[in-house]
Every structure is written in structure tokens, then in C-alpha cells.
Design an enzyme around this catalytic site. Structure first.
Site, PDB file in Angstrom:
ATOM      1  N   ILE A  19     -14.474   5.845   7.152  1.00 43.99           N
ATOM      2  CA  ILE A  19     -14.009   7.177   7.534  1.00 43.99           C
ATOM      3  C   ILE A  19     -14.418   7.795   8.854  1.00 43.99           C
ATOM      4  O   ILE A  19     -13.775   8.152   9.765  1.00 43.99           O
ATOM      5  CB  ILE A  19     -13.858   8.315   6.524  1.00 43.99           C
ATOM      6  N   CYS A 381       6.428  -3.596  -6.098  1.00 43.61           N
ATOM      7  CA  CYS A 381       5.903  -5.008  -6.177  1.00 43.61           C
ATOM      8  C   CYS A 381       6.055  -5.414  -7.827  1.00 43.61           C
ATOM      9  O   CYS A 381       7.463  -5.723  -8.284  1.00 43.61           O
ATOM     10  CB  CYS A 381       4.578  -5.246  -5.793  1.00 43.61           C
ATOM     11  N   HIS A 507       5.600  -3.850  -0.455  1.00 41.99           N
ATOM     12  CA  HIS A 507       4.641  -2.589  -0.578  1.00 41.99           C
ATOM     13  C   HIS A 507       4.760  -1.519   0.596  1.00 41.99           C
ATOM     14  O   HIS A 507       4.221  -1.580   1.490  1.00 41.99           O
ATOM     15  CB  HIS A 507       3.237  -3.231  -0.328  1.00 41.99           C
ATOM     16  N   GLU A 509       3.843   1.401   0.747  1.00 43.01           N
ATOM     17  CA  GLU A 509       2.710   2.252   0.980  1.00 43.01           C
ATOM     18  C   GLU A 509       1.733   1.791   2.159  1.00 43.01           C
ATOM     19  O   GLU A 509       1.016   2.582   2.745  1.00 43.01           O
ATOM     20  CB  GLU A 509       1.701   2.257  -0.433  1.00 43.01           C
TER      21      GLU A 509
END
Length: 535
Positions: A19, A381, A507, A509
Site C-alpha cells: 500500500i 468465472c 474476471h 474485477e
């Protein structure tokens, strides 16, 4: 010349190096510097593609089909820059490359050693990112914790790197923990001092300390760290815990992290434009509504196994001024206790990907519940494959409908192995991976969401819808709303007699961004909002 920032971590694992690296990349981009971020992972697997989600979390797939660490997802989402297989390096891939060279005679009969051969290969991977993407700055995150034996070759390589490219072109950033000790009622710097001591014993003097803590770091504490760690006090950065990872760029920007880094790298300290980032944080912190959706999965004990799905729902929540609360539902619990117990009061149901037969019947029952109860549904998926199995068993009357993955001898293999996978023996890196085009069928839900004729999405699968059942599917109220350009592979299905029922073989996402929610997740959350209103 490209500048290089190396991010290490100390005291504890999962300190948040990824991060921090992603946030730094975000801040550089806000100043119009181009950035690429590289992850060096110390495990001996060639890539995480065959690792259990419980061991590793999500496998993030890049456009070029690399199966990578989930941190690459953070890099892409924070910088809005696509990563590639160049941005993910493991100890296993390094040793594999060196051993292949040795077998080819590339070392001219020399003794192959960690130094210089392994360290040279590591440095070459870093240079390769700089050569191929030509960014202003390459940020490299070194996985693991300083003091781990596995990380030593990587640390030695980055120690040498400063000598190779010049002192002014390299910066070492160390992310560390400043714990609060309740009994003493004070924060302690000793773990950080020892972590820096360990790093210095390897030959690396950190230029910047990023201090993770749960409360503000007082000026006297910063001065103490500066004194004992030999770091300028202005380079001791507080990274206080935030309610969302997307707040971290603003937290460390306020502390001067990017400004200090640019000065130490002798780069122009440009003024950042973080207006868009600030706006999305404001929308996240002040939602106008709250909705709850269920995620029915196999690995729900570890949320990182579905990290990109979770973040995509966050992005859709930001775009709709909503807080999307997740109800984690084990597919096996649905098998044991029924769907109604867990799903009767949610506003949406999402069934994500996975592998293997465990929990599949629970996913199928969840999809049946969503279809019959008219609850918004999104399948991803394996979620699409389970939707097809549910159709076969409960709509088409094919009681034996199943995937050839779970029941090779089934008389109704509605999901079958891709033809090109028939002779594949190895598991690692052999699936249908990466970005592929998909042609959208007009006048469908998918068409209304994407508003494009051809889209490009990332895949990770071996099995696909069996076209022998396509006509039967279409005759029962379902639509094939997305296919490969040649029409051979079914990529999206949807059910017409439903408020929102859509499932994809790919996918989506992996392509969602905090400032640009993916159309499928945005549509799903909007449908869930309408479901909440109707309830």
C-alpha cells in the site's frame, strides 16, 4: 535517467509495504511523473498461480496473462497503470532463469553462485522494467521482512544497485511498525531501531522511514528515530492507520512523503493534483445509503482470496454514494443448512471464481435462490459455470448436468474443457490467461452496461460453456450476451426474466478502479440499491 525507489519492511510481516508503494506511485502520478511498480517475492514458487488462496490470497492476472501477487492489483488501482509479467518476480523465477542459463552453457563452465549470478539476475529484472516501460521512476517492493533468510539475495542485489546506477538515482525506503504498549502507555521505537540495525548490517542505510502506527507520532519520537536510525527528521514519515486504504495517499502526502522522496532523488518537486482522489474519499466517507450483498465463496475465511472483488464493490459504492457491506457466506454452509438461512435478507448475491469441487453445490443452490427470488446476481468465472450447471439441473431438466472438471463421466457436461487444454499436463501458467476480446450481443443487459460492441477482459480458466447446449439455453429464457469474436466461446450469459442476472467467464474485477468502477459491478450495485428500495 530513470530513478529507483526500493521499499523494504521491518518488525512484522503484512506491514503494508504494498500500500505504501502503491500510494507513493499515486502521488508521483499526481505530479505527472510516469511510474512502474515491481514486486520481488522471496518464495521459491515460480509464480503464485498454483498456490492455495489460503496460503497466498488472490492471484492477480495482468493483461499479458501473468499470474501475480495481489499487490499488483493495488499498484494498478492506485496508479491506473497496467502492470505486466515484468512487474512480478519471485525467487523461483530467478533461480529458474539462472539454472536454464547454466544448462545452456551461458556461464562458460563457471561456478554458479548466489553472488554474482543470482543477484545479477535480480538486478537485470529491475533494469528490464526500466528499459521496457521507460518510466521516470521505478518503485520496487521487496517482499518479506528484513531479517528473513529468504530475502537476503534481494537485499544484496538492491544494495549493489545504488553503486551500479549512482547514489543520486536510488532511494531506500523502510516501512516499519511503531507499536503502542498499553501497559507502558507509550509508543516504542526499539523494534524499529533493531530493524534498521539489521538493514544496515546488510549494507543498506534507509533514506526514509515510513512508520506505521495507530496514533500520531509525536515530534520527539520522530527526533529519537532520526537520531538512532541516522535518518533526517523530515524523512521520518507517520503513516497512521486509516479507515480505508484509499486514504493512505492523502495521509502520507500530508506528511510530505512524495516531496521528500523527490528531493532526495534530485527530481523537481512538482505540485500534485489530488482533487479527483480527494473527491472519491469524500464520497466514500459520506455515503447516502447502505446496502448488503452476499459473497458466496469457497475461501471466505480469508477475505484476501477475493480482494479484487471486494475492492470492485467498494469502487461501485463510491460511484453510487453507497456503502456496500459484504456478508461472507461459505458455500459449504449453504450445502449443509440451505440458502434461505444466509441469503433471505440481502440485496444482491455475488458468486466469484475458484477451483475444485468443494462448495460447488452450495454455489449452485445460491444461484438458484437468486434466480427464483429475483435477487440481483453477478457470477464470475466459476460463478458463471455454476450458473450454467444450475440452469441445466433446474431449468432444462438435465438432472446430471455438471462440469467435466468435477464429474468427468457426466452424461451432461454443460461445462467442458477447452479444446486447447486437452493435452496440457503442467498446471502452472497453462490456463487461458490474460486479456481477450469479447463481442457484446446487442439489446442485452451486457450491452446496456458496457455500451461498447467489443470489450477486453482478463481470463483465468481451463473450462468453458459447452456449445452443444447453447440452443437449449437460448430456448429457456437465457441469453448469450457476449462471445469471443468468432462466436465460438461463450463469455457472458444472462437471464431475461430477472431484475439483474448476469455471469461472465472472465474476471471483470481485475479492471475496476476507485475512480472508474467496472460497468458490471456498477450495474450490480445499482440493481442491489433498487432491490433495497423494493424491500
Amino acid at each position: 535517467m530513470t530513478k529507483f525507489v526500493f521499499v523494504t519492511g521491518g518488525v512484522v510481516s503484512s506491514i503494508g509495504k504494498g500500500i505504501v508503494a502503491a500510494s507513493l506511485g499515486c502521488l508521483f502520478k499526481s505530479r505527472n511523473y510516469s511510474v512502474s511498480i515491481l514486486k520481488l517475492d522471496p518464495y521459491i514458487n515460480v509464480d503464485p498461480g498454483t498456490m492455495s488462496p489460503y496460503q497466498h490470497g488472490e492471484v492477480f492476472v495482468t493483461d499479458d496473462g501473468a499470474e501475480t501477487d495481489l499487490d499488483l492489483g493495488h499498484y494498478e488501482r492506485f496508479t491506473d497503470t497496467p502492470m505486466s509479467r515484468l512487474n512480478s518476480v519471485t525467487t523461483g523465477s530467478i533461480y529458474q532463469a539462472v539454472l536454464n542459463k547454466e544448462r545452456r552453457g551461458a556461464y562458460m563452465g563457471g561456478t554458479v553462485q548466489v553472488i554474482p549470478h543470482i543477484t545479477n539476475e535480480i538486478k537485470e529484472r529491475i533494469h528490464r522494467v526500466a528499459r521496457n516501460t521507460n518510466p521516470d521512476i521505478v518503485i520496487t517492493e521487496i517482499g518479506g521482512t528484513v531479517g528473513d533468510i529468504e530475502s537476503l539475495p534481494f537485499l544484496e542485489a538492491i544494495r549493489q544497485f545504488r553503486k551500479d546506477v549512482g547514489r543520486n538515482n536510488v532511494l531506500y525506503m523502510h516501512v516499519t511498525l511503531i507499536p503502542w504498549i498499553p501497559a507502558a502507555r507509550e509508543m516504542k521505537t526499539k523494534p524499529t531501531q533493531h530493524s534498521v540495525k539489521e538493514l544496515r548490517s546488510i549494507g543498506i542505510q534507509p533514506d526514509v522511514l515510513v512508520c506505521r502506527c495507530d496514533r500520531p507520532l509525536k515530534e520527539g519520537m520522530k527526533e529519537k528515530l532520526s537520531e538512532f536510525c541516522d535518518v533526517p527528521v523530515e524523512s521520518v514519515i507517520t503513516a497512521q492507520d486509516a479507515s480505508s486504504i484509499y486514504e493512505v495517499p492523502l495521509v502520507v502526502e500530508k506528511e510530505g512523503l512524495a516531496q521528500q522522496t523527490l528531493e532526495l532523488l534530485h527530481l523537481e518537486p512538482r505540485k500534485p493534483d489530488l482533487s479527483q482522489w480527494q473527491t472519491l474519499i469524500q464520497r466514500m466517507q459520506a455515503p447516502k445509503r447502505h446496502i448488503e450483498v452476499a459473497l458466496v465463496g469457497k475461501y471466505v475465511q480469508l477475505s484476501d482470496a477475493y480482494l479484487s472483488v471486494v475492492e470492485s464493490l467498494v469502487h461501485a459504492g463510491i460511484a453510487t454514494d453507497s456503502e456496500v457491506k459484504l456478508r461472507w457466506v461459505s458455500a459449504e454452509d449453504i450445502e449443509n443448512y440451505g440458502a434461505d438461512k444466509y441469503l433471505n435478507d440481502v440485496s444482491g448475491i455475488i458468486v466469484p471464481g475458484g477451483f475444485g469441487i468443494r462448495g460447488v453445490d452450495g454455489k449452485v443452490r445460491a444461484i438458484e435462490y437468486a434466480r427464483k427470488e429475483k435477487i440481483p446476481f453477478l457470477g464470475l468465472c466459476l460463478g458463471m459455470q455454476c450458473a450454467v450447471i444450475e440452469w441445466g439441473r433446474n431449468v432444462a431438466g438435465l438432472n446430471s448436468a455438471n462440469s467435466a472438471e468435477f464429474e468427468p463421466e457426466t452424461t451432461n457436461p454443460v461445462i467442458n474443457l477447452l479444446p486447447e487444454q486437452q493435452d496440457v499436463v503442467d498446471l502452472g501458467g497453462t490456463m487461458r490467461l490474460g486479456l481477450y476480446p469479447c463481442r457484446i450481443t446487442p439489446d442485452t443487459l451486457a450491452a446496456s452496461l458496457y455500451r461498447q460492441e467489443v470489450i477486453y477482459e482478463r481470463h483465468r480458466h481451463r473450462y468453458e460453456f459447452n456449445n452443444a447446449y447453447r440452443n437449449s439455453l437460448l430456448e429457456t429464457g437465457y441469453k448469450v450476451s457476449g462471445t469471443s469474436p468468432d462466436g465460438r466461446l461463450v463469455e457472458i450469459i444472462e437471464f431475461s426474466d430477472h431484475p439483474f442476472f448476469i455471469a461472465t467467464q472472465f474476471h471483470p474485477e481485475f479492471k475496476s478502479r476507485p475512480n472508474c468502477a467496472h460497468p458490471l459491478f456498477l450495474g450490480f450495485v445499482k440493481a442491489a440499491i433498487e432491490q433495497t428500495k423494493s424491500d
